[in-house]
Every structure is written in C-alpha cells, then in structure tokens.
Design a protein around this motif. Structure first.
Motif: not given
Length: 150
Positions: A83-107
């Motif tokens: 759900q979190l990953t899908l929400a991040v992707a949806t947020w990126r789609l809503a941006r005029p110039r989609p930023p890069r998003v880095r997600i880190e988990r356990g190294g």
C-alpha cells in the motif's frame, strides 16, 4: 517492518541534466499524501526523522545534508508495504515533474523512477526480500534500481 523514504529532485529544474538532491518541500508533500491515505496511515506509523548519519558524518557527529529529513514508516507486514509503495507511485504521477524517491528497508535501497505496474512489482520484490530482479523488462527500462544500503 521499518522503511525510510527520501525524495530527490534535479537541481536543474528546467532540464534533464543536473544532480539529484534532497527536497524538503517535496518530502513534506509526500508525507502529507501518505498521511491522508487511509490505507497507508491506518496501518502504519509515519514520522519525519533526520537523515541517517553516514560515513565521515558519523565520526563528526553531524547529519547528512543541511536539515533535511526522511519519512520513516513502521508497520507489520507486506500488505502495508504494498500500500505504501502504491501510494508513493500515485503521488509521483500527480507531480508535474516527478521526483525520484528512494525507499530503504533492512539495508536494501530501491530508487523509484517509474510508475508502471512492472516497476512497482520489482520494487516490492526487492524490499520484501523476495529477491530483486534488476534486469530490464520488455521496454528496456527497469524503472527502479536496487542497491545495497549504507
């Protein structure tokens, strides 16, 4: 399960060149977006925390970047991660110039740059520990990159 999320934009807003750098305004926008999504906020604890100390910064006792923060999400399982990953992707789609998003988990750090379903699936596999597949898909672009964390 704990994940950390960083948002980066190009320092050359008018073009494709330039370096990627942290952006507090975009990070706050993503935090508000995630916090307003009942599927994400209802199943996780979201907070803004200082960036992790790294390398020489650890010895000096300073934080990486001038006052920038990251979003930290804590939740119980893979459903909330999806759900979190899908929400991040949806947020990126809503941006005029989609930023890069880095997600880190356990190294494991995954850079989200694509929004197609295959890219999101690869991000989830990498973060969930089911194995990452960094090979390009049929279109030739993975849309995401995985790398070991610091």
């Amino acid at each position: 399960m704990r994940v950390r999320i960083e948002v980066e934009v190009r320092d050359d807003p008018g073009g494709e060149g330039g370096e990627w750098e942290g952006d507090s305004e975009e990070l706050l926008s993503l935090h508000r977006w995630l916090d307003s999504d009942p599927d994400v906020a209802g199943g996780s604890a979201l907070s803004l925390v200082p960036r992790a100390r790294t390398g020489a910064d650890n010895e000096a006792g300073t934080y990486m970047g001038p006052g920038l923060e990251v979003i930290e999400a804590v939740f119980n399982g893979s459903v909330q991660l999806a759900q979190l990953t899908l929400a991040v992707a949806t947020w990126r789609l809503a941006r005029p110039r989609p930023p890069r998003v880095r997600i880190e988990r356990g190294g494991t750090t995954v850079t989200v740059e694509g929004d197609d379903p295959e890219s999101i699936e690869r991000v989830l596999r990498a973060l969930d520990g089911s194995g990452s597949d960094p090979r390009p898909g049929p279109g030739g672009d993975t849309g995401s990159r995985t790398s070991p964390g610091p």
